[in-house]
Design a protein around this motif. Sequence first.
Motif, PDB file in Angstrom:
ATOM      1  N   GLY A 120       0.809  -1.210   0.000  1.00 15.59           N
ATOM      2  CA  GLY A 120       0.000   0.000   0.000  1.00 15.59           C
ATOM      3  C   GLY A 120       0.842   1.260   0.000  1.00 15.59           C
ATOM      4  O   GLY A 120       0.476   2.263  -0.612  1.00 15.59           O
ATOM      5  N   LEU A 121       1.973   1.239   0.655  1.00 17.45           N
ATOM      6  CA  LEU A 121       2.842   2.408   0.705  1.00 17.45           C
ATOM      7  C   LEU A 121       3.439   2.740  -0.658  1.00 17.45           C
ATOM      8  O   LEU A 121       3.835   3.869  -0.915  1.00 17.45           O
ATOM      9  N   LEU A 122       3.508   1.751  -1.529  1.00 14.73           N
ATOM     10  CA  LEU A 122       4.056   1.966  -2.861  1.00 14.73           C
ATOM     11  C   LEU A 122       2.975   2.366  -3.862  1.00 14.73           C
ATOM     12  O   LEU A 122       3.272   2.600  -5.024  1.00 14.73           O
ATOM     13  N   GLY A 123       1.732   2.427  -3.409  1.00  9.58           N
ATOM     14  CA  GLY A 123       0.646   2.770  -4.305  1.00  9.58           C
ATOM     15  C   GLY A 123       0.216   1.617  -5.194  1.00  9.58           C
ATOM     16  O   GLY A 123      -0.381   1.821  -6.241  1.00  9.58           O
TER      17      GLY A 123
ATOM     18  N   VAL B 103       6.327 -16.374  -1.223  1.00 12.30           N
ATOM     19  CA  VAL B 103       5.454 -15.198  -1.259  1.00 12.30           C
ATOM     20  C   VAL B 103       5.531 -14.543  -2.625  1.00 12.30           C
ATOM     21  O   VAL B 103       6.622 -14.349  -3.167  1.00 12.30           O
ATOM     22  N   GLN B 104       4.361 -14.195  -3.167  1.00 20.94           N
ATOM     23  CA  GLN B 104       4.314 -13.369  -4.368  1.00 20.94           C
ATOM     24  C   GLN B 104       3.928 -11.975  -3.940  1.00 20.94           C
ATOM     25  O   GLN B 104       2.861 -11.752  -3.380  1.00 20.94           O
ATOM     26  N   SER B 105       4.838 -11.047  -4.150  1.00 18.68           N
ATOM     27  CA  SER B 105       4.608  -9.651  -3.811  1.00 18.68           C
ATOM     28  C   SER B 105       4.744  -8.840  -5.093  1.00 18.68           C
ATOM     29  O   SER B 105       4.825  -9.410  -6.184  1.00 18.68           O
ATOM     30  N   TYR B 106       4.787  -7.522  -4.959  1.00 21.49           N
ATOM     31  CA  TYR B 106       4.872  -6.670  -6.145  1.00 21.49           C
ATOM     32  C   TYR B 106       5.778  -5.478  -5.874  1.00 21.49           C
ATOM     33  O   TYR B 106       5.865  -4.982  -4.751  1.00 21.49           O
TER      34      TYR B 106
ATOM     35  N   THR C 138       5.243   1.146 -15.760  1.00 20.63           N
ATOM     36  CA  THR C 138       3.855   1.480 -16.075  1.00 20.63           C
ATOM     37  C   THR C 138       2.841   0.712 -15.240  1.00 20.63           C
ATOM     38  O   THR C 138       1.701   1.139 -15.125  1.00 20.63           O
ATOM     39  N   GLU C 139       3.249  -0.426 -14.677  1.00 21.70           N
ATOM     40  CA  GLU C 139       2.335  -1.242 -13.867  1.00 21.70           C
ATOM     41  C   GLU C 139       3.139  -2.055 -12.860  1.00 21.70           C
ATOM     42  O   GLU C 139       4.360  -2.183 -12.996  1.00 21.70           O
TER      43      GLU C 139
END
Length: 140
Positions: free
Chosen positions: A29-32, A51-54, A59-60
């Motif tokens: 959430g902190l990264l938008g 873990v799958q994170s992002y 662009t995405e």
Amino acid sequence: MQSLRRRVWAARVFALSVPDAFEKHFFNGLLGIERHPKWIAIEDNTAGYDVQSYDTGLTEPVSKLIEVKSCSRELVQIFITRNEWETAISSAPHYQFHVWLLPEKKLIELSVNDIAPHIPQNQGHGIWQSVGVTLHQEFP
């Protein structure tokens, strides 16, 4: 079965020993980023990561795969399976090893390049299945 027990134990130790660690270290959430991390290993222990994170991409959001390890001994050693390593190689640079040192609750983040010099090679008719890597001062 042993691998599944080890993963469940690691997840329990991780959750109990480091309160709010999942939110603190994986919350996007902190990264938008609207996507939330998923603990993949609970449903599929053959995925090659936990873990799958992002991460934010140009662009995405870009998928980030994390293999979680924990150590509680003075000799800090992790074990990496061939499946984890093959997943790491095919997913680099979007793959990381998160090593939790317990009871200190210290996180060491290692890239595929950090681990690569410690991975054995197949020779002759021998094929490696698992390798122990001892973490020394050369690791971040």
